[in-house]
Design an enzyme around this catalytic site. Structure first.
Site, mmCIF file in Angstrom:
data_model
loop_
_atom_site.group_PDB
_atom_site.id
_atom_site.type_symbol
_atom_site.label_atom_id
_atom_site.label_comp_id
_atom_site.label_asym_id
_atom_site.label_seq_id
_atom_site.Cartn_x
_atom_site.Cartn_y
_atom_site.Cartn_z
ATOM 1 N N HIS A 1 -24.672 22.423 33.126
ATOM 2 C CA HIS A 1 -25.479 21.731 32.365
ATOM 3 C C HIS A 1 -24.567 20.913 31.481
ATOM 4 C CE1 HIS A 1 -27.599 25.387 33.517
ATOM 5 N NE2 HIS A 1 -28.806 24.622 33.793
ATOM 6 N N HIS B 1 -24.488 23.913 24.016
ATOM 7 C CA HIS B 1 -25.534 23.012 23.643
ATOM 8 C C HIS B 1 -26.100 22.958 22.300
ATOM 9 C CE1 HIS B 1 -26.620 22.588 27.770
ATOM 10 N NE2 HIS B 1 -26.702 23.804 28.079
#
Length: 588
Positions: free
Chosen positions: A430, A392
């Site tokens: 994710h 991320h």
């Protein structure tokens, strides 16, 4: 000193160099062998056409040159293998290198689940060999294999001259590996047929093949040992298994420990995975190296890196900094105060900076880079157990428990060192927004992500299917967002689509951002991928036959995390080392 590695194919420059040196060794050892010019390359390149894999193990010297090799065919439909060649440099003969290669091959086959190994050795029958020196050499060779309890099959026509006056035929030996079972006649006939047709190009239904096969009867008998005794201490016990996957992990991951209630990214994640995988026979723990900040700055903005380092260094012990102001980003006017500036660099409210966050993040990068360096050195399968995770972290932002983008840093390192294209496959629940952001404008590094749709899954603002890259990178970023309710079948469909994209890209190596939060009952996900599904995910990734670096990302159900990691790793190993195939068609 030497090391032994697998060469899985002809897809990267390092492998092609190895194959060229192996080919030169083979040609020097067998100058009169017909059709030998590109034999090794053809064996590795034609595996799908032939319907069975070839195994090439290469011994490297200190300067990485090839000192010797072992080449074998795995006739998987029989459960057995055939040793084609073991060759070493002339100056290495008698120094144990051939024995080391044979031991490595046996371990490899046991890891694949092979039941036994067939091989040929020049005959020690004095009626067929008149040269005394040659006969002595043949006896010594058979003595060596007897130490592994590999002995000639007797009572067949395999070792008899094809016709009177023909050259002596080799003995066919059988090595039961770690088992005491001798195969039945039908199995031996299948293997002999494959050797005569595939290796020596006899016609499948020719009179010689038929005659030899007809001579193979139950029960199959092995010659009694002639050169060693059962109680002889020089006889080897079969080593257990090959360790085809290397593991890197740093104890410094535990420096960053957020003890607040509900914070799921904790040191126990690594501890339970390590405990589980260290019990496996197929892993070897390796030492982590320090690579400095250079590789981090190769993909991350310098001001961003400086901010993370300086802020963490100046944080009081035990204090955590969470962003609380998120200014509209103006690259020319970031907030002056460091505590306020956190929101300039962070994308969420639950990824804190603490005194040890930078140290742990640097250690995590070193774990990923150590794995990448092992890939460059020729290791085919490497697992970097990173914490904190990384996918991320964008070029100049952090979030989602991630500070530096471990997988992207490793991919850039591989791109620099290997010189070819690199693929990154993100299988975390994710979206890997950091990896996408870093490589979005590039065509030399392909990024493919399978994840929960951003309509409901973090990070919400990226991971849509229409995000396909920009500029030179247009068409080299692929997102495969999936719905909230996903089971094994739907996930594997998406995985097959992702792997097809990677296969068409033809990369030198593959980096897998491994998120175990796709598994059932993960607290941050909604999917229901089972342990069997995780094994299949690993299997299909391994079957790509690419040098593969697994970089740990998410996965937060500590109760099942160790089991889930082992399922993926054993699947990757099985996929890289074996695949179920049908026997090749007969040559008429």
């Amino acid at each position: 000193m030497f090391r032994i590695s697998h060469v899985l194919g002809t897809h990267r420059e390092h492998d092609r160099r190895c194959i060229a040196e192996v080919q030169a060794l083979l040609a020097a050892a067998f100058p009169d062998l017909a059709d030998i010019t590109d034999y090794i390359e053809r064996k590795l390149a034609d595996q799908s056409t032939r319907g069975y894999p070839s195994i090439l193990l290469v011994a490297h010297g200190p300067d990485d040159h090839v000192m010797g090799f072992a080449l074998a065919d795995h006739f998987e439909w029989t459960g057995h293998a055939y040793l084609d060649f073991i060759v070493t440099e002339s100056e290495q003969r008698g120094r144990g290198l051939g024995g080391a290669l044979y031991e490595a091959l046996r371990q490899d086959l046991m890891a694949r689940g092979a039941q036994g190994l067939f091989l040929e050795v020049p005959t020690d029958d004095p009626k067929q060999v008149s040269d005394a020196a040659y006969l002595k050499s043949n006896k010594n060779r058979l003595k060596f294999y007897e130490r592994y309890d590999a002995r000639p099959i007797v009572g067949t026509l395999y070792d008899q001259p094809i016709r009177p006056g023909s050259p002596a035929e080799p003995r066919l030996l059988y090595d039961a590996l770690n088992d005491d079972e001798v195969p039945d006649a039908e199995t031996v006939r299948q293997v002999i047929r494959a050797i005569l047709v595939e290796r020596y190009n006899f016609e499948d239904d020719g009179p010689y093949v038929t005659e030899v096969l007809d001579s193979v009867k139950d029960p199959i008998r092995l010659r009694k040992p002639l050169y060693t005794q059962p109680e002889d201490d020089s006889r080897f016990k079969a080593p257990s298994r090959l360790h085809p996957i290397k593991v890197f992990c740093s104890s410094r991951h535990a420096l960053h420990h957020v003890r607040e209630r509900g914070y799921v990214e904790r040191p126990a994640r690594v501890d339970v995975i390590l405990k589980a995988i260290e019990a496996l026979p197929d892993v070897e723990r390796m030492k982590v190296r320090n690579f400095g900040e250079g590789p981090i700055r190769a993909v991350h903005d310098a001001d961003f890196v400086n901010y993370i380092r300086n802020t963490c260094t100046e944080m009081p012990e035990g204090k955590l900094l969470y962003p609380y102001v998120f200014p509209i980003r103006r690259t020319d006017r970031p907030p002056h105060d460091r505590t306020v500036r956190a929101g300039y660099y962070c994308i969420d409210t639950f990824t804190p900076l603490g005194r040890d966050a930078y140290k742990a993040a640097r250690a995590s990068v070193n774990v990923a880079l150590s794995g990448a360096a092992a890939i460059v050195a020729g290791e085919p399968l490497v697992y970097s157990l990173c914490r904190p995770p990384g996918h991320h972290a964008e070029r100049d932002t952090y979030g989602g428990f991630c500070y530096f983008c471990n997988g992207a840093i490793a991919a850039q390192y591989l791109r620099t060192k290997l010189g070819g294209k690199i693929a990154v496959l993100d299988v975390d629940y994710h979206h890997g927004n950091g990896t996408q952001d870093i490589f979005y404008g590039r065509s030399d590094i392909l990024t493919v992500s399978i994840h929960g749709h951003p309509n409901f899954a973090y990070p919400y603002f990226s991971g849509f299917a229409d995000e396909t890259g920009e500029g030179e990178g247009l068409g080299f970023n692929h997102n495969l967002p999936l719905p909230e309710d996903v089971h094994d079948g739907r996930y594997l469909e998406a995985l097959d689509e992702a792997l097809a994209l990677i296969r068409a890209f033809q990369p030198e190596a593959l980096v897998v951002s491994l998120g175990l939060d796709i598994a059932k009952a993960d607290p941050t996900g909604t999917w229901s991928v089972t342990p069997e599904g995780l094994h299949e995910v690993g299997l299909r990734i391994g079957q790509m036959k690419l040098p593969t670096l697994l970089v740990q990302e998410g996965g937060y159900n500590v109760r099942f995390l160790g089991r889930n990691a082992t399922r993926v790793l054993t699947g990757v190993c099985a996929g890289a080392l074996s695949r179920k195939v049908k026997p090749p068609k007969s040559r008429k």
